[in-house]
Design an enzyme around this catalytic site. Structure first.
Site, PDB file in Angstrom:
ATOM      1  CG  ASP A  30      27.618  31.794  59.952  1.00 64.69           C
ATOM      2  OD1 ASP A  30      28.854  31.959  60.017  1.00 64.69           O
ATOM      3  OD2 ASP A  30      26.820  32.738  59.700  1.00 64.69           O
ATOM      4  NE  ARG A 151      50.318  32.314  55.094  1.00 55.90           N
ATOM      5  CZ  ARG A 151      51.211  31.663  54.367  1.00 55.90           C
ATOM      6  NH1 ARG A 151      52.079  32.335  53.635  1.00 55.90           N
ATOM      7  NH2 ARG A 151      51.239  30.348  54.323  1.00 55.90           N
ATOM      8  CB  CYS A 264      43.525  40.185  59.498  1.00 56.44           C
ATOM      9  SG  CYS A 264      42.348  38.888  59.089  1.00 56.44           S
TER      10      CYS A 264
HETATM   11  C1  UGA Z   1      47.117  38.145  58.052  1.00 54.02           C
HETATM   12  C2  UGA Z   1      48.302  37.417  58.715  1.00 54.02           C
HETATM   13  O1  UGA Z   1      49.356  37.276  57.762  1.00 54.02           O
HETATM   14  C3  UGA Z   1      47.878  36.031  59.223  1.00 54.02           C
HETATM   15  O2  UGA Z   1      48.955  35.398  59.891  1.00 54.02           O
HETATM   16  C4  UGA Z   1      46.705  36.219  60.198  1.00 54.02           C
HETATM   17  O3  UGA Z   1      46.237  34.964  60.682  1.00 54.02           O
HETATM   18  C5  UGA Z   1      45.558  36.911  59.463  1.00 54.02           C
HETATM   19  O4  UGA Z   1      46.014  38.199  58.987  1.00 54.02           O
HETATM   20  C6  UGA Z   1      44.432  37.075  60.440  1.00 54.02           C
HETATM   21  O5  UGA Z   1      44.584  37.799  61.412  1.00 54.02           O
HETATM   22  O6  UGA Z   1      43.420  36.386  60.294  1.00 54.02           O
HETATM   23  P1  UGA Z   1      45.950  38.029  55.654  1.00 54.02           P
HETATM   24  O7  UGA Z   1      45.045  39.123  56.106  1.00 54.02           O
HETATM   25  O8  UGA Z   1      45.377  36.872  54.921  1.00 54.02           O
HETATM   26  O9  UGA Z   1      46.747  37.396  56.902  1.00 54.02           O
HETATM   27  O10 UGA Z   1      46.998  38.737  54.693  1.00 54.02           O
HETATM   28  P2  UGA Z   1      48.593  38.859  54.559  1.00 54.02           P
HETATM   29  O11 UGA Z   1      49.105  37.798  53.677  1.00 54.02           O
HETATM   30  O12 UGA Z   1      49.221  39.009  55.881  1.00 54.02           O
HETATM   31  O13 UGA Z   1      48.683  40.242  53.781  1.00 54.02           O
HETATM   32  C7  UGA Z   1      48.160  41.426  54.371  1.00 54.02           C
HETATM   33  C8  UGA Z   1      48.362  42.617  53.487  1.00 54.02           C
HETATM   34  O14 UGA Z   1      49.724  42.991  53.455  1.00 54.02           O
HETATM   35  C9  UGA Z   1      47.943  42.445  52.019  1.00 54.02           C
HETATM   36  O15 UGA Z   1      47.202  43.582  51.626  1.00 54.02           O
HETATM   37  C10 UGA Z   1      49.254  42.371  51.283  1.00 54.02           C
HETATM   38  O16 UGA Z   1      49.163  42.838  49.952  1.00 54.02           O
HETATM   39  C11 UGA Z   1      50.126  43.277  52.136  1.00 54.02           C
HETATM   40  N1  UGA Z   1      51.581  43.034  52.013  1.00 54.02           N
HETATM   41  C12 UGA Z   1      52.093  41.825  52.374  1.00 54.02           C
HETATM   42  C13 UGA Z   1      52.407  44.047  51.561  1.00 54.02           C
HETATM   43  O17 UGA Z   1      51.960  45.155  51.240  1.00 54.02           O
HETATM   44  N2  UGA Z   1      53.761  43.806  51.460  1.00 54.02           N
HETATM   45  C14 UGA Z   1      54.301  42.602  51.812  1.00 54.02           C
HETATM   46  O18 UGA Z   1      55.542  42.473  51.710  1.00 54.02           O
HETATM   47  C15 UGA Z   1      53.448  41.603  52.278  1.00 54.02           C
END
Ligand code: UGA
Length: 442
Positions: A30, A151, A264
């Site tokens: 890094d 995630r 993401c």
């Molecule tokens: C997301 C994807 O889920 C992963 O599969 C992917 O690898 C990752 O991006 C990436 O591209 O690196 P992440 O950003 O950790 O993962 O978050 P998520 O768990 O997907 O949640 C994203 C957002 O959606 C959060 O703000 C969460 O609060 C929101 N969310 C999630 C909702 O508003 N409603 C839901 O029902 C679920």
């Protein structure tokens, strides 16, 4: 195997440590010296459940080291590119600076037959360009694209037990060599149940952005319906439960609320829009643009509900904002709906006091003038209004009777539809959800 991992953010640091624990020898590279020092001393530079233990185990095995010196990749046969691909300021497109410099930094140190594996989320067409760069430099290295789906909050589990593995392989004679090296790298985690999709570069690149765009679309769909539910007096949570029983739809990612954020989903959606238009595919961009705007509207909906709850006079009123991270179990505030709501209400003159179990340091580093309290009960003290903006277990399990005794007015906006409305209304609260009828105290 000897592996290098270039870029030690959430993805790279977790990947490096997990690969070492699987028995590989790993050098993580890094450019950020303080990050390297922190990782080498076993201190995660970000909050990620389980990561500290995994990092300690990997360092103790003697198979993992971190360095700023890219020449140390020379000893490795497999090189992962895991650098960030943020949104370019003032544009929807991806900033490819870090990928480009990882590639040019790596070129002098790869040998004939080495495998370079791209894991960063990139615009379709990137892998072929990178492959050409290695070819033009006559390195003899092979390029594969292997997107990551982890995630935040579940990074270790998702790395070690992925739902699927996607290999984007070159179409020439190196294909078989790439396949066998990838299978060797992942041998310890591939079992009979792990589906492996072997495909070309473009499909592998598109799988990743499509997965994130689909999740974003699912969230914006339920949020759009929650607007209708609000007007019609229906309950979006019960509606989502009923939809979710249909196995073709599924219940996950149907939680209506303040919408999606993080490093993401929002930027990948926008990068997908930018790249679709760049290659002349305008129709899909329209759909994705709408998904983005529904999502951003949710934040304004919460702000408007707050202003309404304060009789259209937010100036000087104390608003306790519970949550700053973009989701629970993370200290990440990138594009966080919770932080955005806090800042918008502050700019309207409200006396915003926010709390979060992990994200206070990251939030105040960026916004030093944001008032915060470590203890939830201090944030609640004498509040005119409470907003639950991130559904941390600490907030979901608050005792509503105790909280009632602390605030000035017992009114809560449940911007994640995560509270037990009945318990809160029995404790004397007015509960305002998103797309749910307002619950009056009983
Ligand atoms: C997301 C994807 O889920 C992963 O599969 C992917 O690898 C990752 O991006 C990436 O591209 O690196 P992440 O950003 O950790 O993962 O978050 P998520 O768990 O997907 O949640 C994203 C957002 O959606 C959060 O703000 C969460 O609060 C929101 N969310 C999630 C909702 O508003 N409603 C839901 O029902 C679920």
């Amino acid at each position: 195997m000897y592996i290098s991992v270039i870029g030690c953010g959430y993805l790279g640091a977790v990947h490096a440590a997990c690969m070492a624990n699987l028995g590989h020898y790993v050098i993580g590279i890094d450019v950020d010296e303080s990050r390297v020092i922190s990782l080498n001393s076993g201190k995660p530079p970000f909050y990620e459940p389980q990561f500290e233990d995994v990092l300690h185990e990997a360092l103790a095995s003697g198979r993992l080291q971190f360095s700023t010196d890219i020449s140390r990749t020379e000893a490795a046969q497999v090189h992962f590119i895991t650098v960030g691909t943020p949104q370019l300021p003032g544009s929807n497109a991806t900033d490819m600076t870090y990928v480009d410099s990882a590639v040019s930094g790596l070129i002098p140190y790869v040998s004939e037959g080495d495998l370079v594996i791209g894991k960063s989320t990139v615009p379709v067409g990137t892998a072929i360009k990178i492959s050409q760069a290695f070819e033009e430099a006559q390195t003899g290295a092979i390029v594969a694209w292997n997107p990551e789906f982890l995630r935040e909050g579940f990074a270790v589990k998702d790395t070690l037990y992925p739902d699927r593995i996607v290999y984007g392989l070159p179409s020439n004679k190196s294909r078989e060599d790439a396949l066998s090296l990838l299978n060797k790298v992942y041998a310890p985690i591939i079992n009979d149940d792990t589906p492996i999709v072997v495909t070309d570069y473009q499909t592998a690149e598109l799988v990743k952005v499509s997965a994130n765009a689909f999740l974003a679309t699912k969230i914006s769909f339920i949020n759009a319906v929650s607007e209708i539910a609000h007007t019609a007096g229906a309950d979006i949570t019960q509606l989502a439960d009923a939809l979710g029983y249909d196995s073709r739809i599924g219940r996950s990612f149907l939680n209506a609320g303040a919408g999606f954020g993080g490093g993401c989903l929002p930027k990948d959606l926008r990068a997908f829009i930018a790249r679709s238009e760049e290659i002349g595919s305008y129709g899909p961009a329209e759909l994705l643009r709408e998904v983005d705007s529904i999502n951003l509207r949710q934040r304004d909906r919460v702000v408007n509900l707050a202003v309404e709850a304060l009789s259209h006079d937010p100036k000087g009123k104390k608003i306790a904002i519970l949550g700053l991270a973009f989701k629970p179990n993370s200290d990440d505030i990138r594009d966080s709906p919770a932080l955005d709501i806090a800042l918008k209400l502050k700019s309207l003159g409200a006396n915003v006091v926010a709390t979060d179990p992990q994200a206070i340091p990251t939030a105040t580093m960026r916004h030093p003038d944001l008032k915060t309290e470590r203890a939830t009960y201090d944030a609640l003290s004498s509040a005119d209004l409470v907003i639950v903006a991130t559904e941390w277990a600490d907030f979901v399990t608050i005792d509503p009777f105790q909280a009632h005794g602390l605030v000035k007015y017992p009114v809560v906006i449940d911007a994640r539809n995560c509270l037990d409305e009945e318990a809160w209304s029995h404790a004397g609260w007015t509960v305002i959800g998103l797309g749910r009828p307002v619950r009056k105290p009983v």
